[in-house]
Structures are given as C-alpha cells and as structure tokens.
Design a protein around this motif. Sequence first.
Motif, PDB file in Angstrom:
ATOM      1  N   LEU A   1       0.906  -1.180  -0.073  1.00  0.00           N
ATOM      2  CA  LEU A   1       0.003  -0.159  -0.078  1.00  0.00           C
ATOM      3  C   LEU A   1       1.000   1.251  -0.044  1.00  0.00           C
ATOM      4  O   LEU A   1       2.001   1.233   0.736  1.00  0.00           O
ATOM      5  N   ASP A   2       0.311   2.113  -0.802  1.00  0.00           N
ATOM      6  CA  ASP A   2       1.102   3.583  -0.908  1.00  0.00           C
ATOM      7  C   ASP A   2       0.033   4.528  -0.594  1.00  0.00           C
ATOM      8  O   ASP A   2      -0.625   4.919  -1.517  1.00  0.00           O
ATOM      9  N   ALA A   3      -0.040   5.269   0.406  1.00  0.00           N
ATOM     10  CA  ALA A   3      -0.945   6.305   0.794  1.00  0.00           C
ATOM     11  C   ALA A   3      -0.483   7.708   0.524  1.00  0.00           C
ATOM     12  O   ALA A   3      -1.165   8.495   0.937  1.00  0.00           O
ATOM     13  N   SER A   4       0.801   7.652   0.125  1.00  0.00           N
ATOM     14  CA  SER A   4       1.222   9.112   0.046  1.00  0.00           C
ATOM     15  C   SER A   4       0.680  10.106  -0.895  1.00  0.00           C
ATOM     16  O   SER A   4       0.503  11.356  -0.532  1.00  0.00           O
ATOM     17  N   SER A   5      -0.122  10.024  -1.862  1.00  0.00           N
ATOM     18  CA  SER A   5      -0.768  10.755  -2.435  1.00  0.00           C
ATOM     19  C   SER A   5      -2.463  10.643  -2.474  1.00  0.00           C
ATOM     20  O   SER A   5      -3.093  11.549  -2.738  1.00  0.00           O
ATOM     21  N   ALA A   6      -2.802   9.315  -1.889  1.00  0.00           N
ATOM     22  CA  ALA A   6      -4.426   9.355  -1.702  1.00  0.00           C
ATOM     23  C   ALA A   6      -4.437   8.489  -0.394  1.00  0.00           C
ATOM     24  O   ALA A   6      -5.020   7.252  -0.360  1.00  0.00           O
ATOM     25  N   PRO A   7      -4.474   9.082   0.745  1.00  0.00           N
ATOM     26  CA  PRO A   7      -4.583   8.790   2.011  1.00  0.00           C
ATOM     27  C   PRO A   7      -6.081   8.326   2.115  1.00  0.00           C
ATOM     28  O   PRO A   7      -6.278   7.369   2.860  1.00  0.00           O
ATOM     29  N   ILE A   8      -6.986   8.943   1.887  1.00  0.00           N
ATOM     30  CA  ILE A   8      -8.312   8.671   1.924  1.00  0.00           C
ATOM     31  C   ILE A   8      -8.768   7.387   1.235  1.00  0.00           C
ATOM     32  O   ILE A   8      -9.372   6.482   1.777  1.00  0.00           O
ATOM     33  N   ALA A   9      -8.440   7.523  -0.062  1.00  0.00           N
ATOM     34  CA  ALA A   9      -8.759   6.045  -1.146  1.00  0.00           C
ATOM     35  C   ALA A   9      -8.047   4.989  -0.514  1.00  0.00           C
ATOM     36  O   ALA A   9      -8.651   3.963  -0.265  1.00  0.00           O
ATOM     37  N   THR A  10      -6.826   5.204  -0.052  1.00  0.00           N
ATOM     38  CA  THR A  10      -6.062   3.820   0.350  1.00  0.00           C
ATOM     39  C   THR A  10      -6.586   3.451   1.823  1.00  0.00           C
ATOM     40  O   THR A  10      -6.695   2.316   1.975  1.00  0.00           O
ATOM     41  N   ALA A  11      -7.075   4.310   2.574  1.00  0.00           N
ATOM     42  CA  ALA A  11      -7.771   3.871   4.082  1.00  0.00           C
ATOM     43  C   ALA A  11      -9.210   3.494   3.777  1.00  0.00           C
ATOM     44  O   ALA A  11      -9.534   2.429   4.448  1.00  0.00           O
ATOM     45  N   ASN A  12      -9.848   4.043   2.834  1.00  0.00           N
ATOM     46  CA  ASN A  12     -11.209   3.294   2.357  1.00  0.00           C
ATOM     47  C   ASN A  12     -11.031   1.798   2.073  1.00  0.00           C
ATOM     48  O   ASN A  12     -11.702   1.078   2.523  1.00  0.00           O
ATOM     49  N   PHE A  13     -10.027   1.774   1.082  1.00  0.00           N
ATOM     50  CA  PHE A  13      -9.779   0.147   0.711  1.00  0.00           C
ATOM     51  C   PHE A  13      -9.573  -0.405   1.827  1.00  0.00           C
ATOM     52  O   PHE A  13     -10.010  -1.853   1.876  1.00  0.00           O
ATOM     53  N   VAL A  14      -8.696  -0.247   2.657  1.00  0.00           N
ATOM     54  CA  VAL A  14      -8.377  -0.836   3.838  1.00  0.00           C
ATOM     55  C   VAL A  14      -9.482  -1.276   4.688  1.00  0.00           C
ATOM     56  O   VAL A  14      -9.613  -2.254   5.178  1.00  0.00           O
TER      57      VAL A  14
ATOM     58  N   PHE B   1     -16.568   9.371  -2.838  1.00  0.00           N
ATOM     59  CA  PHE B   1     -15.833  10.513  -2.229  1.00  0.00           C
ATOM     60  C   PHE B   1     -14.795  10.950  -3.257  1.00  0.00           C
ATOM     61  O   PHE B   1     -14.622  10.416  -4.485  1.00  0.00           O
ATOM     62  N   GLU B   2     -14.250  11.976  -2.971  1.00  0.00           N
ATOM     63  CA  GLU B   2     -13.402  12.821  -3.720  1.00  0.00           C
ATOM     64  C   GLU B   2     -12.028  11.934  -4.394  1.00  0.00           C
ATOM     65  O   GLU B   2     -11.297  11.396  -3.568  1.00  0.00           O
ATOM     66  N   VAL B   3     -11.860  12.311  -5.523  1.00  0.00           N
ATOM     67  CA  VAL B   3     -10.529  11.797  -6.251  1.00  0.00           C
ATOM     68  C   VAL B   3      -9.468  12.558  -5.791  1.00  0.00           C
ATOM     69  O   VAL B   3      -9.380  13.739  -5.667  1.00  0.00           O
ATOM     70  N   GLU B   4      -8.218  11.604  -5.454  1.00  0.00           N
ATOM     71  CA  GLU B   4      -7.064  12.324  -5.088  1.00  0.00           C
ATOM     72  C   GLU B   4      -6.132  11.964  -6.183  1.00  0.00           C
ATOM     73  O   GLU B   4      -5.700  10.860  -6.486  1.00  0.00           O
ATOM     74  N   PHE B   5      -5.494  12.985  -6.611  1.00  0.00           N
ATOM     75  CA  PHE B   5      -4.606  12.840  -7.776  1.00  0.00           C
ATOM     76  C   PHE B   5      -3.287  12.381  -7.620  1.00  0.00           C
ATOM     77  O   PHE B   5      -2.823  12.642  -6.725  1.00  0.00           O
ATOM     78  N   PRO B   6      -2.908  11.356  -8.350  1.00  0.00           N
ATOM     79  CA  PRO B   6      -1.224  11.010  -7.953  1.00  0.00           C
ATOM     80  C   PRO B   6      -0.314  11.985  -8.486  1.00  0.00           C
ATOM     81  O   PRO B   6      -0.617  12.837  -8.972  1.00  0.00           O
ATOM     82  N   ASP B   7       0.982  11.938  -7.693  1.00  0.00           N
ATOM     83  CA  ASP B   7       1.839  12.903  -7.997  1.00  0.00           C
ATOM     84  C   ASP B   7       2.891  12.200  -9.144  1.00  0.00           C
ATOM     85  O   ASP B   7       2.722  11.140  -9.504  1.00  0.00           O
ATOM     86  N   ALA B   8       3.819  12.771  -9.388  1.00  0.00           N
ATOM     87  CA  ALA B   8       4.627  12.594 -10.460  1.00  0.00           C
ATOM     88  C   ALA B   8       5.642  11.341  -9.965  1.00  0.00           C
ATOM     89  O   ALA B   8       6.055  10.630 -11.181  1.00  0.00           O
ATOM     90  N   SER B   9       5.951  10.895  -9.156  1.00  0.00           N
ATOM     91  CA  SER B   9       6.501   9.630  -8.695  1.00  0.00           C
ATOM     92  C   SER B   9       5.546   8.625  -8.552  1.00  0.00           C
ATOM     93  O   SER B   9       6.288   7.720  -8.202  1.00  0.00           O
TER      94      SER B   9
END
Length: 228
Positions: free
Chosen positions: A66-79, A127-135
């Motif tokens: 899991l990588d919540a760096s750019s999408a903590p809400i989406a990642t936590a929701n998945f969890v 819920f709102e989309v969290e956009f990924p970063d360049a990494s």
Amino acid sequence: MKVIVRLAPGPFLALALVACGSPPAASLAPHDCPTAAPTAAEAATILVDAHEAVFATSLGSFTIELDASSAPIATANFVALARCDFYAGITFHRVLAGFVAQAGDPQTRTNRGPFNGLGGGGPGYQFEVEFPDASQPYDRYTVAMANAMQYDPTTGQITGGKDTNGSQFFVDLADLAGQLRPYYSVIGKVTDGTDVIDAIGSVAVNDPSAGVPVEPVVIESVTIKSGA
C-alpha cells in the motif's frame, strides 16, 4: 451506473466509473462495513498498521504494498473495506489483456457472468478523487481506483464527477504511463505474486472489448498486514 473503458483519441486511454447521473448503487457489503469514506483523521488512524494487502484468489495469491502518499483517503477506504470482508467473493469482472484487470463491484458476489449493470456496484457512497503525483506513474502492477472522470479531447475539459471514487480498483497489466491520464488515485503496487496478476490478465474473456472472464476470477479474501 456502469464501469466503462473508453479508448479516447490520441495517446491517452480513460478508465471510468460512470454514474450516469444517478446515486451510487446500493452496497451488497457484509455487515459493519463503512457507510462513508474516512475523514483525514480517521484515515491516519486506519493506515497506522496497514502496510500490505494480501489477496487470495481462485488463481492464486498476490500482495499489494500500500502507498498512501498521494491518496490517504482512498487507501484507508480500501483498507477499511478489506477489513470488513467487503471484497470477499467479489470477482475481477473486467480483464482487458495488456491494459487492466478491474474488480470491486459487490454485485459480482452473487452474479458471476455478464449482466445488465455489471460494473455498476459500489460501497453505497462515493468520495473525492485524490490525484497521483509525478512519482507514481501508472506502470505495470500499479493499483489505482476507478472513477467517473472523463477527458473530452475536443474541448480539453474534464467531465464526470471528481467525487466518484468508491470500491472499484484496477491493476495495470502493462506500463500505462503516458496512456492513462493522471486522474486515478493510486493506492499501491503489486510486489509479490505478479505471476498471478499475469495469469489473471491472460484469462479467456467473453469479448475483448467487454473483458468479462469466461471462468470467474474470484477474490476469496483480502488480509491487511502491518508489514512488521
């Protein structure tokens, strides 16, 4: 509400969860699953001991780091959904060879073949989309959320809601950097069991454009691990 894949003109492909102007489909989730996405504070708590998601499927097991760096809400929701067994019994309902394998529609727990509305199920909220970063490019084995955002190449505008994340996710079956626009919240990457993902990506489907597996690929369980 349905999930579609649009092959847009130009170099970009769009993967979308299209709500068609209606509320999100009612959840078929087990009891005690979330009824809304976590707040930022709740997400931080959920993610403290969530490092990996181990999937057991009818074709074998794989692990998402899991990588919540750019999408903590989406990642936590998945969890949170994984912990309440929301994904148990759900299938990979769309497999497009060389593109993505998509899952997360709870309707597939009881209906395993093609049906009207396939790909339209969710947790009962969005819920709102969290956009990924360049990494976080959409390279092979990246895992991201499906949503209803679509790009109109004629006008250069985004259509569809920016608040349409739900329970559906996809795994990239190839390096899609430069093909998918950065509109899909990245929640991690498959780091173990990539051969299982490759096997899922190679199953026979009813039609190459629809991608419904002839033999259902079932998610038997998802276990969240701390990684310690």
